[in-house]
Design an enzyme around this catalytic site. Structure first.
Site, mmCIF file in Angstrom:
data_model
loop_
_atom_site.group_PDB
_atom_site.id
_atom_site.type_symbol
_atom_site.label_atom_id
_atom_site.label_comp_id
_atom_site.label_asym_id
_atom_site.label_seq_id
_atom_site.Cartn_x
_atom_site.Cartn_y
_atom_site.Cartn_z
ATOM 1 N N ASP A 63 0.845 -1.208 0.000
ATOM 2 C CA ASP A 63 0.000 0.000 0.000
ATOM 3 C C ASP A 63 0.880 1.258 0.000
ATOM 4 O O ASP A 63 0.381 2.377 -0.123
ATOM 5 C CB ASP A 63 -1.006 0.000 1.153
ATOM 6 C CG ASP A 63 -0.347 0.015 2.517
ATOM 7 O OD1 ASP A 63 0.893 -0.108 2.602
ATOM 8 O OD2 ASP A 63 -1.075 0.155 3.521
ATOM 9 N N SER A 64 2.197 1.061 0.089
ATOM 10 C CA SER A 64 3.140 2.170 -0.109
ATOM 11 C C SER A 64 2.947 2.801 -1.485
ATOM 12 O O SER A 64 3.425 3.903 -1.745
ATOM 13 C CB SER A 64 4.586 1.691 0.049
ATOM 14 O OG SER A 64 4.811 0.535 -0.726
ATOM 15 N N ASP A 102 -1.170 -6.192 -0.477
ATOM 16 C CA ASP A 102 -1.311 -5.497 0.801
ATOM 17 C C ASP A 102 -2.763 -5.059 0.951
ATOM 18 O O ASP A 102 -3.300 -4.387 0.062
ATOM 19 C CB ASP A 102 -0.413 -4.253 0.771
ATOM 20 C CG ASP A 102 0.216 -3.954 2.103
ATOM 21 O OD1 ASP A 102 -0.097 -4.653 3.081
ATOM 22 O OD2 ASP A 102 1.042 -3.025 2.159
ATOM 23 N N LYS A 132 -1.398 -9.277 2.913
ATOM 24 C CA LYS A 132 -0.669 -8.782 4.089
ATOM 25 C C LYS A 132 -1.572 -7.846 4.877
ATOM 26 O O LYS A 132 -2.285 -7.028 4.293
ATOM 27 C CB LYS A 132 0.602 -8.033 3.676
ATOM 28 C CG LYS A 132 1.370 -7.484 4.886
ATOM 29 C CD LYS A 132 2.744 -6.967 4.528
ATOM 30 C CE LYS A 132 2.762 -5.572 3.999
ATOM 31 N NZ LYS A 132 2.181 -4.546 4.928
ATOM 32 N N GLU A 134 -1.648 -5.414 8.655
ATOM 33 C CA GLU A 134 -0.825 -4.808 9.710
ATOM 34 C C GLU A 134 -1.487 -5.020 11.070
ATOM 35 O O GLU A 134 -2.714 -5.003 11.172
ATOM 36 C CB GLU A 134 -0.662 -3.303 9.441
ATOM 37 C CG GLU A 134 0.084 -3.007 8.158
ATOM 38 C CD GLU A 134 0.347 -1.509 7.952
ATOM 39 O OE1 GLU A 134 0.045 -0.712 8.858
ATOM 40 O OE2 GLU A 134 0.860 -1.159 6.878
ATOM 41 N N GLU A 201 8.972 -4.289 10.812
ATOM 42 C CA GLU A 201 9.400 -2.978 10.287
ATOM 43 C C GLU A 201 9.749 -2.028 11.435
ATOM 44 O O GLU A 201 9.045 -1.945 12.440
ATOM 45 C CB GLU A 201 8.282 -2.351 9.435
ATOM 46 C CG GLU A 201 8.657 -0.951 8.954
ATOM 47 C CD GLU A 201 7.775 -0.392 7.836
ATOM 48 O OE1 GLU A 201 6.844 -1.076 7.386
ATOM 49 O OE2 GLU A 201 8.066 0.739 7.410
HETATM 50 O O1 KIV Z 1 3.486 -1.136 1.731
HETATM 51 C C1 KIV Z 1 4.652 -1.541 1.779
HETATM 52 O O2 KIV Z 1 5.458 -1.286 0.884
HETATM 53 C C2 KIV Z 1 5.055 -2.320 2.932
HETATM 54 C C3 KIV Z 1 6.496 -2.677 3.052
HETATM 55 C C4 KIV Z 1 7.237 -1.498 3.526
HETATM 56 C C5 KIV Z 1 6.721 -3.843 3.912
HETATM 57 O O3 KIV Z 1 4.255 -2.620 3.753
#
Ligand code: KIV
Length: 314
Positions: A63-64, A102, A132, A134, A201
């Site tokens: 989600d970055s 994500d 993924k 969090e 992280e």
């Molecule tokens: O969204 C992302 O890129 C991440 C990584 C930094 C692990 O969660």
């Protein structure tokens, strides 16, 4: 893409996968054998293809992308539809690595049922092999339900960007004994709930090292030191495309900003100088066609097609 240079289906079919498909079993074996896991983010076809062909084990459609692709100042605004769109593009490129999607902020925070339904969309509609999420102990029920729904889960502990407001900024986590103990406990609980992998992280190296040694499943670190079972970085940080001062844990392996800037400036210069395109970069017709085209009657034909021509067309 130039219309004269599109990828042909044949070229795709002919491309042989030289490395075997990575699975979560592969990652588990790597941990057991002490062989590091290389992971990286990707958000589109071209970069995912390069990342996959370079032999990365796991590709996260992070989600970055909200920040590095869409220009937001946090990961919070990106939507399910946007994440699905990018996951599909990555999926089409990747033959070898595990593709993890994500789950964006809000897509699993309201209820476990909604989290499972959204995770299933990543698998069914975008070809993700895992999702993924969090968070720590509060996510155990979701991890269990996703596992029961046959969806492998990657968890994410420590500096979790979706919790930026709760954390009061992007700050290293687990620096006190109590905070470090909580992270370690959360990691063990997520493993027991069925997690396949945990991203650690923004935490002290020592804490990540202890967590890694306490788990059977692999850990992947980002800003968590070298003792994790693997490492992950944001693609744009790796190649200097983030337009921000790199964090302490980032190592830049290339300067794509300089490469692209140079190429773009060169193109603008050549267009302005009329040195692009040159004759060799142009298509041509035969002398006869040119002569006929230049003849007055050819001009007439171009301006007003004959009735006969119109009838033939019809
Ligand atoms: O969204 C992302 O890129 C991440 C990584 C930094 C692990 O969660």
């Amino acid at each position: 893409m130039s219309i004269t240079n599109f990828r042909s289906a044949d070229a795709q079919a002919g491309a042989q996968t030289v490395t075997p498909k990575v699975t979560f079993q592969t990652l588990q074996e790597k941990k057991q054998a002490g062989r590091p896991i290389a992971a990286l983010t990707a958000y589109d076809y071209a970069t995912a293809r390069l990342v996959d062909e370079a032999g990365v084990d796991l590709i996260l459609v992070g989600d970055s992308l909200a920040m590095v692709v869409m220009g937001y100042d946090s990961t919070l605004p990106v939507t399910m539809d946007e994440m699905l769109h990018h996951t599909r593009a990555v999926r089409r490129a990747v033959k070898h690595a595990i593709v993890v999607a994500d789950m964006p902020y809000g897509s699993y925070h309201v209820s476990v049922a909604e989290g499972v339904a959204n995770a299933a969309r990543f698998v069914k509609e975008a070809g993700a092999e895992a999702v993924k999420i969090e968070g720590g102990a509060a996510r155990c029920e979701l991890v269990q339900r996703l596992t029961e729904a046959e969806i492998p889960v990657v968890c994410h502990l420590g500096l979790t960007p979706q919790a930026v407001h709760r954390m009061g900024g992007y700050k290293v986590q687990g620096k006190t004994l109590a905070a470090a103990e909580e992270l370690a406990r959360d990691a063990r609980m997520l493993e027991a709930a069925g997690a396949s992998l945990i991203v650690l992280e923004g935490m002290p190296r020592e804490v990540a090292s202890i967590i890694t040694s306490q788990l059977r499943i692999p850990t992947i670190g980002i800003g968590a030191g070298p003792d994790c079972d693997g490492q992950i970085l944001v693609f744009h940080d790796l190649v200097n495309l983030s337009f921000s001062r790199p964090a302490k844990f980032v190592r830049q392996y290339g300067d794509a900003a300089a490469l692209f800037r140079n190429a773009i400036e060169g193109y603008v210069h050549d267009v302005e100088e009329r040195s692009f395109p040159d004759d060799a970069e142009s298509y041509h017709v035969s002398r006869e066609v040119i002569d006929a085209l230049k003849a007055p009657e050819a001009g007439e034909t171009l301006r007003a097609p004959s009735k006969a021509h119109l009838v033939r067309k019809a």
